[in-house]
Scaffold this active site. Structure first.
Site, mmCIF file in Angstrom:
data_model
loop_
_atom_site.group_PDB
_atom_site.id
_atom_site.type_symbol
_atom_site.label_atom_id
_atom_site.label_comp_id
_atom_site.label_asym_id
_atom_site.label_seq_id
_atom_site.Cartn_x
_atom_site.Cartn_y
_atom_site.Cartn_z
ATOM 1 N N ARG A 229 0.866 -1.087 -0.050
ATOM 2 C CA ARG A 229 -0.199 -0.111 -0.041
ATOM 3 C C ARG A 229 0.779 1.337 -0.164
ATOM 4 O O ARG A 229 0.602 2.347 -0.754
ATOM 5 C CB ARG A 229 -1.023 0.058 1.264
ATOM 6 N N ASN B 7 -6.028 -2.281 2.677
ATOM 7 C CA ASN B 7 -6.286 -3.929 2.665
ATOM 8 C C ASN B 7 -7.821 -4.262 3.000
ATOM 9 O O ASN B 7 -8.354 -3.439 3.371
ATOM 10 C CB ASN B 7 -5.355 -4.299 3.885
#
Length: 91
Positions: free
Chosen positions: A18, A36
């Site tokens: 990320r 996520n």
């Protein structure tokens, strides 16, 4: 402008996916978000010119070192005029 919704599967959590994606998207000039998901996948929306979006999608297909991307489901979405790129909490 183009916007896509992406769900990436494989070994993509716990490897910096990320935060590296945030850097890649910002460098490409793309906007959107990444997070996520509880099922172990990573979900993102990326918006920008077709070239900017393609650049981020190309990176997403491989991910950062340590990631093993097994799948990437890409669907088109309606552009929103988003600005900036953020990491969102797990959903």
């Amino acid at each position: 402008m183009r916007r896509v919704h992406v769900i990436v599967g494989g070994e993509v959590q716990g490897v910096g996916y990320r935060y590296t994606m945030q850097l890649v998207a910002r460098e490409a000039g793309a906007a959107g978000w990444v997070r996520n998901r509880r099922d172990g996948t990573v979900e993102a929306e990326v918006e920008g010119t077709p070239g900017q979006v393609d650049e981020v999608l190309a990176w997403m297909a491989a991910g950062p070192p340590g990631a093993q991307v097994a799948s990437a489901a890409v669907t088109d979405a309606s552009p929103t005029g988003a600005r900036g790129f953020e990491v969102r909490p797990t959903a």
